[in-house]
Every structure is written in structure tokens, then in C-alpha cells.
Design an enzyme around this catalytic site. Sequence first.
Site, mmCIF file in Angstrom:
data_model
loop_
_atom_site.group_PDB
_atom_site.id
_atom_site.type_symbol
_atom_site.label_atom_id
_atom_site.label_comp_id
_atom_site.label_asym_id
_atom_site.label_seq_id
_atom_site.Cartn_x
_atom_site.Cartn_y
_atom_site.Cartn_z
ATOM 1 N N HIS A 159 0.821 -1.210 0.000
ATOM 2 C CA HIS A 159 0.000 0.000 0.000
ATOM 3 C C HIS A 159 0.854 1.259 0.000
ATOM 4 O O HIS A 159 0.373 2.343 -0.353
ATOM 5 C CB HIS A 159 -0.936 0.004 1.204
ATOM 6 C CG HIS A 159 -2.254 0.663 0.941
ATOM 7 N ND1 HIS A 159 -2.362 1.938 0.426
ATOM 8 C CD2 HIS A 159 -3.527 0.241 1.119
ATOM 9 C CE1 HIS A 159 -3.638 2.269 0.305
ATOM 10 N NE2 HIS A 159 -4.362 1.256 0.713
ATOM 11 N N ASP A 380 -11.016 -6.243 -17.005
ATOM 12 C CA ASP A 380 -11.349 -7.172 -18.103
ATOM 13 C C ASP A 380 -10.102 -7.457 -18.937
ATOM 14 O O ASP A 380 -9.607 -6.593 -19.658
ATOM 15 C CB ASP A 380 -12.455 -6.551 -18.973
ATOM 16 C CG ASP A 380 -12.862 -7.434 -20.138
ATOM 17 O OD1 ASP A 380 -12.352 -8.562 -20.262
ATOM 18 O OD2 ASP A 380 -13.684 -6.978 -20.948
#
Length: 443
Positions: A159, A380
Site C-alpha cells: 500500500h 477485463d
Amino acid sequence: MASSSPLPAFTVRRGEPVLIRPASPTPVETKPLSDIDDGEGMRFYSSGIHLYRNNPAKEGQDPAAVIRDALAKALVPYYPLAGRLREVAGRKLVVDCAGQGVLFAEADADLTVDDFGDVQSPPFPCFERFILESTTVAGVEPVTRLKCGGFIFGQRFCHCIVDAPGGMQFEVAVCEIARGVAGAPSVTPSWGREIFMARNPPSPSYPHLEYREPAGAGDRLLTTPPSDMVRIPFFFGDREIAALRRRAPASLRNSCSRFELVVACIWRCRTAALGYHAADEVRLSFIVNARGRRDMPIPEGFYGNAFAYSVASTTAGDLLAGGGELGHALGLIKKAKSAVTYDYLRSVADLMVIAGRPLFTLTRTYIVSDVSHAGFKSVDFGWGEAVYGGPAKGGEGPFLGVTNYFSRCKNGKGDVSVVVPICLPKDAMDRFQLEVQALTTDI
């Protein structure tokens, strides 16, 4: 409020992890993280999972090979993600960039997509079987092929180097390359960490309650063993939202977002369920994204941490007063959201430097991150939208029960619900359910 069914017994056959390096030469240099990036609260790995169905149009194509090749190409413009973190004087983190690579693995599991049921929120079932522990800056964990032709894509980022929008920006770049989009990636990445460096000399100009212990007694939530905790996802659909809106004062009723209404409800119900003393200070801390705000000089393509943990604070007695009204909580939430400015973030950076980059406080604090607009399901690679896309885990370790991810789902009728996977001690969960039911019942 039901969770997904447990998975049947299954086996994962995983190959040896390998390092994927940038597909072409990249700069060899050392890049400092910002003073927002390298606070103690950012020094952990965030894991996400994406579940995909078989796509007959991709017959004969191996998703692992497609993603592996796209990853190597995306690491050219995003070369710091292939580097290694190093701590220097003052606990400052830098990235040594030399094209070292990110961790990648292939696996096969004797499961189908349907075995996972209607998973709507973290934790993803058996997530630990589909991700890998690693110390690389970014680890694209196993691409796990399923026996139905679908697959699972796992990812893991430190992070310190990316926040959720930044990580998604990188994943979109990988997806564009995987799908053969011309000119990919469509967004040119920008390092830009200098915008969130501490001033010279550092001079924090806000109280920053998020880094100060609240007044009052202890917090039973932080001492409850994990075995005594229970997790239940709560769904807030149109009916529940309408009921909560009616509990807002007329002056705020039409200006409250779904997030504000739900988080006010949960903060109040959670406080009641945990039985804090009336004089105990209780806090709500939520992530406020700095992107898109007018006063923020954030360059296009920035993929570092660009948010603050803003805090709403009051006593348990004041929060629970009013017989179920949400006006006090909503007013505090709106005030805390509006407090996040560029000056506020620079003040956080200043505090990190002079206070040794501390961890935000957890005592009697409910920490919320709304990931419903992050676009996880839209990742995708050419196989279509994900069946599930989002965090792999809920709050774990010291964050168990303290932190929550808000996400959204649709039911069979197309109605949208806010989903919140609550984790509390078993006895507190019983009361919490009754409190939520009372607030979401029509009045």
C-alpha cells in the site's frame, strides 16, 4: 444477511513462482515515496481477487500466459512497481528501481465458478489459497485456472506505493494490453510524489485526531480473540436507505449520500452493541479520496496514495442520544469530509516526519473505506467483466472488526444494495442486528 456457502473440498496445484521483469529496459534510479505514502498505516500489503467465467470466444487461449505477457509490457511505464522498497534515515522509504520484477505464478484448481456461490463482499472464500505472500513491491499472485474454463486472478500491492485508484490504474493498463487496445496504456502514469512531501520545516496545522488516542476506558474489540468474533454481511437496499433517510433531519435529508446514511447507521449501532460508557470518546474514521478535488494539484496519471483518514468524534452518549435519530452523526460526518483539503494532506505529511510516521489509532475507532466506485469488477483481460472483483480479505489481525470495506451489489431484480461485512464479538453481533433492524424499519 446470509453469507455464501462454504466451498467443497478442493486441491490447488501451483507452479513455482517466477519474477516477471519489464519487457524492455527501464531507468535505473532511486525514487522517494511521499510522506503520505510511507506512514506506518500504509506499510502493509493489500490483496484483491477477480473471478472470471469461461469465455468461449477465448477458446485455446491461456489466461495465465496472456496476463503474464501483458504484465511485462505494463511494467515498462510502471517500472517502480518492479523495484524494491528500502528504508533510509528517518524511516523514509525509497524505491530502488532496476527492473527487478514482480512475483507471478500459475495454478490449477478443481473448482468451478459456480462453486463460489453468490459472493458479494470480502473475505473471498478461501482467499489464502489464491494469493501468495511476497516481499516484492507488487505481486501478481497465481492466475488460477478452474475446471470450468474460468479463472481467478489475484493481485497484491504494498500500500505504500499505490492506493486503490492507483492500483486500479495499473490493472487497467495490464487489461488494455491484454485485450490488444491500440496505444495502451491509455493513461500515462505520473510519479508526482513531491506534491505530498512535508514542508521545510514541518509544521502540522490540524489536530489530526486519527493519530491520537481517544479519551475514555479501553476497547473490548481490540482484546477479543478472533475465535470469538463473527462476520455477517449486511445489505442496505432501497428500502433500508429510505428508512435511514427519514431519520435524518430535514436540513440534511436530501443532501445525504447512501454512504453517509449507511456509515452513520453502522457507527451508531456498533457503538451501542459494544456497550461503551456514555463518556467514552468514539470515532469514525473514513478514507476521503483527494482526487478530483479542486484545490489538489494531483497530476493526471498519479498512482500514489492520495487520501486522508478524516475523523468524526463524539462521546458514546451523545452519539446514541435522540432515540434513533441520525442528525448528530450525519453532521459530524459531513464536517469531517469537508475538512480534507490540500493543506490538510500537507499537514499529515508534516506530522509523519516529526512524529516518526505513526500508525493511526484503533481504540474505539471505526475505520471505513468505500470501494464501491473503484471499478474492481470492470477489470477485463478479454474474458469479460469479473463475477467477483474486490478485496480478498476483510479486516485481519489488529484491524479485525475495526475496519470495513463498503461495496455494492445487485439482486436478481437489478436493485442496488450497499454491502458491509460487519465483524464483531458474538454477543455484540446479536445486539448490532437488533439495532440495525430498528433503524431500518419504516417510521
